[in-house]
Design a protein around this motif. Structure first.
Motif, short mmCIF file in Angstrom:
data_model
loop_
_atom_site.label_atom_id
_atom_site.label_comp_id
_atom_site.label_asym_id
_atom_site.label_seq_id
_atom_site.Cartn_x
_atom_site.Cartn_y
_atom_site.Cartn_z
N ALA A 241 3.91 11.51 8.16
CA ALA A 241 2.99 11.39 7.03
C ALA A 241 2.10 12.61 7.02
O ALA A 241 2.18 13.47 7.90
N GLY A 242 1.26 12.71 6.00
CA GLY A 242 0.34 13.85 5.93
C GLY A 242 1.04 15.17 5.67
O GLY A 242 2.00 15.24 4.88
N PRO A 243 0.62 16.25 6.34
CA PRO A 243 1.17 17.60 6.10
C PRO A 243 2.68 17.70 6.26
O PRO A 243 3.33 18.42 5.50
N THR A 244 3.25 16.99 7.22
CA THR A 244 4.70 17.08 7.41
C THR A 244 5.46 16.46 6.25
O THR A 244 6.51 16.96 5.83
N PHE A 245 4.94 15.36 5.71
CA PHE A 245 5.57 14.73 4.55
C PHE A 245 5.46 15.64 3.33
O PHE A 245 6.45 15.86 2.62
N VAL A 246 4.27 16.18 3.09
CA VAL A 246 4.04 17.07 1.94
C VAL A 246 4.94 18.29 2.03
O VAL A 246 5.56 18.71 1.04
N ALA A 247 5.04 18.88 3.23
CA ALA A 247 5.88 20.07 3.42
C ALA A 247 7.35 19.76 3.16
O ALA A 247 8.08 20.55 2.54
N ALA A 248 7.82 18.60 3.63
CA ALA A 248 9.21 18.20 3.40
C ALA A 248 9.50 18.07 1.92
O ALA A 248 10.57 18.46 1.43
N GLY B 164 11.97 20.83 -0.11
CA GLY B 164 13.26 20.27 -0.49
C GLY B 164 14.01 19.59 0.63
O GLY B 164 15.20 19.28 0.49
N SER B 165 13.34 19.35 1.76
CA SER B 165 14.00 18.65 2.86
C SER B 165 14.25 17.19 2.47
O SER B 165 15.13 16.53 3.03
N ILE B 166 13.44 16.69 1.54
CA ILE B 166 13.65 15.36 0.98
C ILE B 166 13.51 15.46 -0.54
O ILE B 166 12.81 16.32 -1.04
N ASP B 167 14.21 14.57 -1.23
CA ASP B 167 14.12 14.53 -2.69
C ASP B 167 12.98 13.62 -3.13
O ASP B 167 12.30 13.88 -4.12
N ALA B 168 12.81 12.57 -2.37
CA ALA B 168 11.75 11.59 -2.64
C ALA B 168 11.38 10.98 -1.30
O ALA B 168 12.00 11.26 -0.28
N GLY B 169 10.34 10.14 -1.31
CA GLY B 169 9.97 9.52 -0.06
C GLY B 169 8.87 8.50 -0.24
O GLY B 169 8.20 8.46 -1.27
N MET B 170 8.70 7.67 0.78
CA MET B 170 7.68 6.64 0.74
C MET B 170 6.55 6.97 1.69
O MET B 170 6.78 7.27 2.86
N THR B 171 5.34 6.92 1.17
CA THR B 171 4.17 7.24 1.99
C THR B 171 2.95 6.51 1.44
O THR B 171 3.05 5.75 0.48
N THR B 172 1.83 6.75 2.09
CA THR B 172 0.60 6.08 1.72
C THR B 172 -0.51 7.10 1.49
O THR B 172 -0.34 8.29 1.73
N ASP B 173 -1.66 6.60 1.04
CA ASP B 173 -2.83 7.45 0.97
C ASP B 173 -3.38 7.69 2.37
O ASP B 173 -3.22 6.85 3.25
N GLY C 129 0.82 -1.21 0.00
CA GLY C 129 0.00 0.00 0.00
C GLY C 129 0.85 1.26 0.00
O GLY C 129 0.35 2.37 0.15
N GLU C 130 2.15 1.08 -0.17
CA GLU C 130 3.10 2.20 -0.13
C GLU C 130 3.42 2.71 -1.54
O GLU C 130 3.35 1.96 -2.51
N VAL C 131 3.77 3.99 -1.60
CA VAL C 131 4.13 4.63 -2.87
C VAL C 131 5.41 5.44 -2.68
O VAL C 131 5.52 6.22 -1.73
N GLU C 132 6.38 5.22 -3.55
CA GLU C 132 7.58 6.06 -3.54
C GLU C 132 7.29 7.23 -4.47
O GLU C 132 7.02 7.03 -5.67
N VAL C 133 7.30 8.43 -3.91
CA VAL C 133 7.05 9.63 -4.72
C VAL C 133 8.32 10.47 -4.79
O VAL C 133 9.14 10.45 -3.87
N VAL C 134 8.48 11.18 -5.89
CA VAL C 134 9.63 12.08 -6.06
C VAL C 134 9.10 13.50 -6.18
O VAL C 134 8.06 13.73 -6.81
N SER C 135 9.78 14.44 -5.55
CA SER C 135 9.32 15.83 -5.58
C SER C 135 9.39 16.38 -7.00
O SER C 135 10.20 15.93 -7.82
N VAL D 122 10.90 8.92 5.07
CA VAL D 122 10.22 7.75 5.63
C VAL D 122 9.40 8.24 6.82
O VAL D 122 9.63 9.32 7.34
N THR D 123 8.44 7.45 7.24
CA THR D 123 7.63 7.90 8.37
C THR D 123 8.45 7.95 9.65
O THR D 123 8.31 8.86 10.46
N GLY D 124 9.30 6.97 9.86
CA GLY D 124 10.14 6.92 11.05
C GLY D 124 11.31 6.01 10.80
O GLY D 124 11.23 5.08 9.99
N LEU D 125 12.43 6.25 11.46
CA LEU D 125 13.59 5.38 11.31
C LEU D 125 13.27 4.02 11.93
O LEU D 125 12.82 3.94 13.06
#
Length: 353
Positions: free
Chosen positions: A187-194, A198-207, A129-135, A155-158
């Protein structure tokens, strides 16, 4: 018989909590119930369950079961608690603060090699259910996991399952885990903001985070593992992820309670298989849609294929998970994992629903 993933700018104490078992346990203990209907009606046997993000679609069966009244129907008073990452739900479980955790099945293998006996009692899903997205900013430089070298990956957490899967995608595509940097962004707003900042180049998250990213045009999909087909392409087989897992000793000494829990979840999975994404969204707490119910329903529709209809562990699923973890985790790579002890089908076989 046993058959057998806050933002980079978080305060230092928050980051320490992710790496410290004791700190995580304390955080878990103080977590309040999240979302409308998180507490039961006060009747029946009390059970506390920690969820690695109650508003994540991958863990939707937890709150949906509460909203449908299936826990109450089984004579259970279930309190749902929420932490932003599955690794924190795991911590709450092994510290004894909750009786169950809704998170990824892969934690049962990780915990076994650490000397903890934990097992999945009902399997919600057959794909991550995970998606790797790139900014949008980094899209020209990161076109596949082969381009992870030197990149900051959210990532959501180390130590979370998003961390596990990110490491696997890197190694599978010729990038050593030491050549990329995992960043805990929740996840959510913190992931989108990152992603946007540019705090992250890509990342894994869910709907619903994925749907929000696409709606805001903050990024694009690199690897989609929301379907069995996506799991097969990225990981080489079915990847059982979302599940209810519990400490084996507790399961063995509370079989009647566990059976009631599994009964309720199996009813929910069957209900989900016969209802539309919109109908499911209508049952969830209003705040989960974040003001955009159509977008939320779209997020659910995109993720629905990952769920099982009966709670049964998919064939060859544990073997796929073991293969993925052994690819990058030296502790598991050199360990003899007894997959038969990481899950049980006893309760789903006896489930009424």
């Amino acid at each position: 018989m046993r058959k057998t993933a806050r933002y980079a700018a978080l305060a230092a104490s928050g980051l320490l909590a992710l790496s410290s078992l004791t700190a995580c346990a304390n955080d878990a203990a103080s977590t309040a119930s999240t979302g409308s209907g998180a507490k039961g009606d006060g009747k029946g046997e009390k059970v506390k369950i920690m969820v690695g993000g109650l508003d994540k679609v991958i863990y939707l069966p937890a709150m949906l079961t509460q909203r449908l009244g299936y826990f109450d129907a089984e004579g259970l008073d279930v309190e749902l608690l929420s932490e932003p990452a599955g690794v924190q739900a795991e911590t709450a479980l092994v510290s004894g603060q909750v009786q169950g955790a809704v998170g990824f099945y892969d934690h049962t293998l990780d915990l076994q090699v650490k000397g903890k006996s934990v097992e999945s009692v009902v399997q919600f899903s057959q794909a991550p259910g995970e998606v790797e997205v790139v900014s949008t900013k980094a899209a020209g430089k990161v076109k596949s996991p082969k381009d992870f070298k030197g990149k900051k990956l959210g990532v959501t957490g180390l130590g979370s399952s998003t961390d596990f899967l990110t490491k696997y995608l890197a190694v599978k595509n010729g990038v050593n885990v030491s050549e990329c940097t995992p960043v805990a962004v929740g996840a959510g707003p913190t992931f989108v903001a990152a992603l946007q900042q540019g705090s992250i180049d890509a990342g894994m998250t869910t709907d619903p985070t994925v749907a929000t990213i696409l709606d805001k045009k903050a990024g694009t999909i690199l690897v989609d593992m929301r379907t069995p087909e996506g799991s097969q392409a990225a990981l080489g087989g079915p990847y059982p992820s979302s599940s209810l897992y519990m400490q084996t000793d507790w399961v063995n000494s509370h079989k009647s309670t566990v059976q009631k829990m599994v009964n309720a979840f199996v009813k929910t999975l069957k209900w989900m298989s016969t209802h539309s994404a919109t109908e499911i969204a209508d049952k969830m707490p209003a705040d989960y849609s974040q003001g955009n119910k159509n977008l939320y329903a779209t997020a659910i529709k995109s993720t629905l294929p990952m769920f099982t209809k009966d709670g049964v562990m998919p064939a060859n699923g544990p073997e796929t998970v073991e293969k993925v973890l052994k690819a990058f985790n030296p502790t598991i790579k050199n360990a003899d994992v007894d997959l038969d002890k990481t899950y049980t089908t006893e309760f789903v076989k006896n489930a009424t629903g």
